[in-house]
Design an enzyme around this catalytic site. Structure first.
Site, mmCIF file in Angstrom:
data_model
loop_
_atom_site.group_PDB
_atom_site.id
_atom_site.type_symbol
_atom_site.label_atom_id
_atom_site.label_comp_id
_atom_site.label_asym_id
_atom_site.label_seq_id
_atom_site.Cartn_x
_atom_site.Cartn_y
_atom_site.Cartn_z
ATOM 1 C CB SER A 1 69.462 -62.523 92.826
ATOM 2 O OG SER A 1 70.371 -62.096 91.572
ATOM 3 C CB SER B 1 71.733 -70.762 90.883
ATOM 4 O OG SER B 1 71.726 -69.604 89.969
ATOM 5 C CB SER C 1 69.878 -65.805 90.939
ATOM 6 O OG SER C 1 70.237 -65.863 89.583
ATOM 7 C CE LYS D 1 72.384 -62.701 88.521
ATOM 8 N NZ LYS D 1 71.876 -63.584 89.625
#
Length: 303
Positions: A268, A108, A110, A165
């Protein structure tokens, strides 16, 4: 960011395969092979005795079948042969993946612009300490995550899923994100505007900035059409240490936990919504893009 939930069970599958093939290999080396050797020796003794008897009777014998007889008896059964062949390979992969480096795929957006969809990345498994595979229990302390690290971890709401992250807050930090700007422990993070970022898939532009954290400088994206406030955050553990308003939020990171955010800030799902990442959920530090089949120029370190 979900890094394919199926990977959550892969460590267990690899562990089971390593154990099973290892047991078969061990039994073959120390038991089955010796049984085959004993049977072969007995058969060869009978073969030699029979030939010796025939020779005494004046009958000519042929010893050419002796080697074939021995090879046939010593030959491993197919299931043992394949298990023994796969064991060292599976064991090596299990060791490398569990204690050194593990590959992941970015599914993805993010972490754009740092990481994009399709990036195949490597994660350092030992930089934050040595952990037992499968149960992920730390047994040897090494280093703690630092602000700015790109970290892979087990999603707190579903530990079978791996997320990635950036570490924004470490234990004890007071993290504020207001009007899309970070303040950490009262110190405003410095931003420098960069040329707008073009998403080649959606053909949309986003505002791009260079964000100067205390230990690392990296790029982030902002969507001017998205609000600054956090919409519908979960009632996550230690949520009482966070306050939300129309400008953003402020959180104090509890001991043994980390505050994570994606670099694509307005696209995100991260600690702003589902909370802090406990130390026991840490997988490792992402540090290298080893392949992107759609763009070979992506290969390389992103720090």
């Amino acid at each position: 960011m979900n890094l394919q939930a199926i990977l959550g069970n892969f460590a267990l599958i690899l562990f089971v395969l390593t154990v099973l093939t290892g047991i078969i290999w061990f039994l073959d080396v120390f038991h089955f092979a010796r049984q085959r050797r004993a049977r072969a020796d007995a058969a060869l003794a009978d073969f030699d005795a029979r030939n010796a008897k025939l020779q005494k009777e004046g009958i000519k014998t042929d010893d050419s079948d002796r080697a074939k007889l021995e090879a046939d008896i010593l030959r491993q059964p197919t299931w043992i042969e394949y298990s023994g062949s796969f064991f060292p390979v599976i064991a090596l992969v299990f060791f490398l993946r569990s204690f050194l480096y593990e590959p992941f795929k970015i599914p993805s957006s993010s972490m754009v612009p740092t990481l994009v969809i399709g990036d195949l990345i490597l994660v350092n498994k030992f930089v934050y300490g040595i952990r037992l595979p499968v149960i992920n229990k730390k047994i040897i302390e090494v280093n703690d995550p630092q602000r700015g690290d790109v970290m892979v971890f087990k999603y707190p709401k579903d530990p079978s899923m791996d997320y990635i992250k950036r570490v924004i807050g470490v234990p004890g930090d007071k993290v504020s994100y207001r009007n899309k700007r970070l303040t950490i422990n009262g110190q405003e993070v410095r931003y420098e505007p960069l040329p707008d970022y073009l998403d080649e898939e959606s053909l949309r532009y986003s505002k791009q900035y260079s964000e100067h954290l205390p230990t690392v400088t990296h790029n982030i994206l902002n969507d001017e059409n998205k609000p600054a406030y956090v919409q519908d955050p979960d009632a996550f553990p230690y949520h009482e240490q966070c306050t939300y308003n129309l400008e953003g939020f402020t959180c104090t990171v509890p001991a043994g936990h980390y505050f994570m955010m994606g670099d694509n800030r307005d696209n995100s799902a991260d600690s702003r919504y589902w909370g802090f990442v406990p130390n026991e959920n840490i997988v490792g530090k992402a540090f290298f893009v080893w392949m992107n089949l759609g763009n070979f120029r992506r290969i390389g370190s992103f720090h």
